[in-house]
Design a protein around this motif. Structure first.
Motif, PDB file in Angstrom:
ATOM      1  N   PRO A 101     101.081  42.003  35.112  1.00 29.95           N
ATOM      2  CA  PRO A 101     101.736  41.057  36.275  1.00 29.95           C
ATOM      3  C   PRO A 101     102.317  41.649  37.304  1.00 29.95           C
ATOM      4  O   PRO A 101     101.941  40.980  38.494  1.00 29.95           O
ATOM      5  CB  PRO A 101     102.928  40.531  35.380  1.00 29.95           C
ATOM      6  N   SER A 102     103.002  42.787  37.260  1.00 27.54           N
ATOM      7  CA  SER A 102     103.467  43.332  38.580  1.00 27.54           C
ATOM      8  C   SER A 102     102.283  43.763  39.529  1.00 27.54           C
ATOM      9  O   SER A 102     102.462  43.323  40.707  1.00 27.54           O
ATOM     10  CB  SER A 102     104.115  44.529  38.524  1.00 27.54           C
ATOM     11  N   LEU A 105     100.731  40.438  40.951  1.00 29.05           N
ATOM     12  CA  LEU A 105     101.977  39.824  41.836  1.00 29.05           C
ATOM     13  C   LEU A 105     101.914  40.642  43.019  1.00 29.05           C
ATOM     14  O   LEU A 105     101.890  40.081  44.181  1.00 29.05           O
ATOM     15  CB  LEU A 105     103.144  39.868  40.975  1.00 29.05           C
ATOM     16  N   GLY A 108      98.806  39.947  45.296  1.00 30.95           N
ATOM     17  CA  GLY A 108      98.768  38.580  45.790  1.00 30.95           C
ATOM     18  C   GLY A 108      99.711  38.604  47.088  1.00 30.95           C
ATOM     19  O   GLY A 108      99.436  38.047  48.092  1.00 30.95           O
ATOM     20  N   LEU A 109     100.991  39.096  46.592  1.00 27.11           N
ATOM     21  CA  LEU A 109     101.640  39.400  47.757  1.00 27.11           C
ATOM     22  C   LEU A 109     101.291  40.089  48.948  1.00 27.11           C
ATOM     23  O   LEU A 109     101.340  39.721  50.147  1.00 27.11           O
ATOM     24  CB  LEU A 109     103.147  39.893  47.214  1.00 27.11           C
ATOM     25  N   TRP A 184     110.472  41.941  38.532  1.00 29.83           N
ATOM     26  CA  TRP A 184     111.042  41.467  39.770  1.00 29.83           C
ATOM     27  C   TRP A 184     111.288  42.688  40.431  1.00 29.83           C
ATOM     28  O   TRP A 184     111.050  42.951  41.917  1.00 29.83           O
ATOM     29  CB  TRP A 184     112.301  40.897  39.441  1.00 29.83           C
ATOM     30  N   ALA A 187     107.450  44.878  41.479  1.00 25.85           N
ATOM     31  CA  ALA A 187     106.295  44.073  42.144  1.00 25.85           C
ATOM     32  C   ALA A 187     106.479  44.678  43.874  1.00 25.85           C
ATOM     33  O   ALA A 187     105.346  44.848  44.495  1.00 25.85           O
ATOM     34  CB  ALA A 187     106.397  42.550  42.022  1.00 25.85           C
TER      35      ALA A 187
END
Lengths: 313, 443
Positions: A101-102, A105, A108-109, A184, A187
């Protein structure tokens, strides 16, 4: 980093042709220059590793007595310990559930913020903020966020007339709560690498793709991602190493509980060394971790080199 | 707080530097005191004040307080310092680590020092509350001097009691009262509970202590206080205690499920989200300072009898501290546990003063008169006994705490949980048992 490894290889390859028995002048010079760091590495890295291996092979046979040679007994006890197997399994879930997920994410960022505008610069800075906190401090903040009833999460859920789970006190939820914190925290850091990686994607590759009529998804799939392969590989290594070497948040938030549901390998080693006072088993656990880390690093470095090769055929 | 800690560290570094210099006859004996601060930064400052006063009163000794974190971290740092051959002269050590340290041969008996002062062990220990002897005297030898102590205590929100139509003069005395009151105090909005009747802390360390209090209130003993190789997990007294706790959650629905950390429990009480809580007497000052509502404290409710374990810390001298440093450490220990200093520290922290005479000092009498809650806490000491301590205390305790946490999360039934905990604990205790109680003549 990889660049350095590659060039080091090139030097090694050049030298192996007809090397004289006595080291050449420049080799001696190289070793001379390396000596200070070799000395420090030897003292503070390799010597402790040797000591660790010895400790892993010793155990106390009488209580309060000396550590005596015990062969592989510590490793047998280690793998027979349910808590160790649990920590190993937790670490696998934790690795999968945080690294993937990191990465997604962060990518994507990075894609969203790749163009340098003032707004983007601000957003990038904001997303990078969690990286600046030490993990211990971040965990202390999350202690309040996860506080049952009064914490930030439950406070806002209560406004929606919902009641959250016992974030850190429910064995089914606690590990995922900790994974949330890790994602959190990391990422933004990984985003930085992707931003750098995206600068290396040549503009004409996109132009060609657009001329060929590729839609945004196809451009991502067939242009961006292949160019980002080395970055993905590199970030994956960093992520996996973090997963094994960082347990500050476990220490602050749960101490491995409830019922060992958030216990990770490094924290298990800490418990063996400090709470159980079993130095031998702690050393054995550390060696297993070390082996894992070496395997991860070696495996990913090879993948990295291969992807560099693909880029410049 | 940081500046204090930093200056303490600087002080420690300075002391270490100075001790390298050759010792002259006139230079004072340098000793270090490792001390944990289980609560907050204020205490680190209080300790600095205390030691400064000691140094002024004893020019021949220069004591340096070294802040070493929590109880557990203090144990780690003490062991690390001993391995490095630089054992601190005195350590404030969690009282239930003493047995372990004695078994591993890491702390010294203080009998010789007591004898040199012309006292018998009984005379020396006589100055402290009897409940504290169990964790300080091992096999009739003194290994620690009680410094600050605690017991679990019931804290009740008086406003909530009145609101629920309960008499604030009659606090729950037994388990039935507790359940009845907790049911009236619990508030729900549909499916969501907005206020819990009672909350007990169940994180590692705290959970074991509270479960011990319930077990003892249920007639049980938890462990063999005379022999470090036995625990009584799979017993009716413990089954009753654990089932009671699990019933508060699953059956009576007056207690939140899953693990409740100590800090979260006191926050919930202060925020009015839990009407009753069991917490350490060490939280008294924190609650007194921060509660925005009237509260009362009472003994831990009983099922069969009033009995709770003690908690807190004792002063110990590690092995390898000899000669002048040993004597200086002993002077420091006696000074710190004297009635006046003991009373001062107790008022600063909320812990008990272990020295009985502390409560005869005028300052302490005045303090108890204005803070009756501190008086209740001291009275409960008459019903207290030793804190859980065995060979490898922490893992043996963790064996039951892991199961307790599984029960509180509804993952296991009390009976099977206790059987599993007993098995795990016996496994950890096996080497010790084999080298002690089961080491028999073979010929």
């Amino acid at each position: 980093m990889t660049q350095a490894i590659l060039s080091a290889r090139a030097i090694g390859a050049g030298e192996s042709r007809g090397r004289p028995f006595w080291p050449r002048g420049d080799t001696a010079l190289a070793f001379g220059l390396l000596a200070p760091s070799l000395l420090l590495l030897g003292l503070f890295t390799y010597a402790p590793v040797v000591q660790l291996v010895w400790q892993a092979l010793t155990a106390q046979s009488t209580i309060g007595g000396p550590q005596l040679f015990a062969g592989l007994e510590n490793f047998r006890a280690l793998f027979a310990d349910g808590a160790f197997r649990k920590a190993l399994a937790n670490n696998l879930i934790y690795a999968l559930g945080t690294v993937v997920p990191s990465l997604v994410l962060a990518l994507g960022l990075a894609l969203a913020l790749v163009r340098s505008t003032q707004v983007n610069a601000l957003l990038r800075a904001l997303l990078f903020v969690p990286v600046l906190f030490p993990l211990v401090a971040a965990a202390s903040i999350f202690l309040f966020i996860f506080l049952p009833g009064i914490g930030l999460l439950d406070y806002h859920l209560a406004k929606l007339a919902l009641s959250g789970p016992n974030w850190l006190g429910d064995p089914d939820v606690a590990l995922y709560a900790i994974m949330g914190l890790t994602i959190w925290k990391n990422a933004g850091y990984y985003m930085l690498f992707f931003l750098a990686g995206l600068q290396g994607v040549p503009a004409d590759a996109y132009e060609a793709a657009i001329l060929d009529g590729a839609n945004p998804w196809q451009r991502l799939r067939h242009v961006t991602l292949p160019y980002l392969k080395p970055t993905i590989g590199f970030v994956m290594v960093i992520g996996l190493l973090n997963v094994v070497t960082q347990v500050d948040h476990v220490f602050v938030l749960t101490k491995g509980g409830p019922s060992d549901s958030t216990n990770l390998l490094l924290f298990y080693v800490y418990q063996q060394a400090v709470e159980t006072y079993d130095v031998g088993r702690a050393a054995a656990g550390t060696l297993v971790m070390l082996a894992l880390l070496l395997a991860i690093t070696a495996g990913s470095l090879r993948t990295l080199e291969r992807s560099f090769g693909e880029k410049e055929p | 707080m940081t500046t204090t800690r930093r200056s303490l560290l600087a002080g420690a570094a300075l002391a270490a530097g100075l001790s390298l210099a050759p010792a002259f006859a006139q230079t004072p004996t340098e000793i270090e005191l490792f001390f944990p601060v289980p609560v907050d930064g204020q205490l680190a400052r209080d300790m600095a004040v205390l030691i400064k006063e000691f140094n002024t009163a004893h020019p021949a000794i220069k004591a340096t307080p070294v802040y070493t974190g929590s109880y557990d971290e203090t144990l780690i740092k003490t062991r690390a310092a001993m391995k490095a051959g630089k054992a601190p002269a005195a350590v404030i050590m969690s009282a239930n680590f003493l047995l372990d340290l004695k078994i591993e041969g890491e702390i010294q008996s203080l009998d010789g020092l007591v004898k040199a002062d012309g006292k018998t062990n009984e005379q020396f220990m006589g100055q402290f509350f009897p409940a504290l002897h169990g964790n300080a005297v091992i096999d009739r030898s003194i290994y620690g001097v009680p410094f600050h102590n605690s017991t679990p205590l019931l804290y009740v929100n008086v406003d909530h009691l009145k609101e629920a139509g309960l008499d604030p003069e009659k606090l729950p005395e037994n388990w039935q009262d507790l359940v009845t009151a907790a049911k009236k105090l619990t508030r729900r909005e549909g499916e969501r509970t907005t206020r819990w009747g009672i909350t007990l802390p169940s994180n590692y360390d705290y959970g074991g202590w509270i479960l011990q209090a319930l077990t003892q209130s249920n007639g049980g003993q938890w462990f063999n206080p005379e022999f470090g190789g036995e625990v009584y997990y799979d017993t009716p007294s413990m089954l009753g205690a654990l089932t009671f706790w699990s019933d508060l959650i699953a059956k009576h629905k007056v207690h939140p499920s899953g693990v409740q950390a100590g800090g979260a429990v006191s926050s919930a009480f202060l925020a009015g989200q839990s009407s009753m809580v069991l917490l350490s007497t060490g939280s008294l000052t924190h609650i007194r300072t921060n509660a925005k509502f009237p509260y009362k404290v009472a003994f831990v409710p009983k099922n069969l009898r009033n009995e709770v374990p003690i908690g807190g810390a004792s002063l110990v001298i590690p092995k390898g501290v000899e000669g002048e440093r040993r004597k200086a450490a002993w002077t420091l220990i006696n000074w710190m546990t004297s009635p006046e200093k003991s009373a001062w520290w107790s008022r600063a922290t909320g812990y008990f003063a272990p020295n009985k005479a502390a409560y005869d000092t005028p300052e302490m009498k005045a303090f108890i008169a204005t803070n009756p809650d501190a008086g209740v806490a001291v009275k409960q000491l008459d019903y207290a006994s030793a804190w859980f301590a065995t060979y490898k205390t922490v893992p043996v305790r963790k064996a039951i705490e892991d199961e307790l946490q599984a029960v509180l999360a509804g993952k296991k039934q009390p009976k099977e949980a206790l059987a599993a905990a007993q098995k795990q604990a016996d496994e950890i205790l096996r080497p010790y048992v084999e080298q002690t109680a089961l080491k028999l003549p073979t010929q």
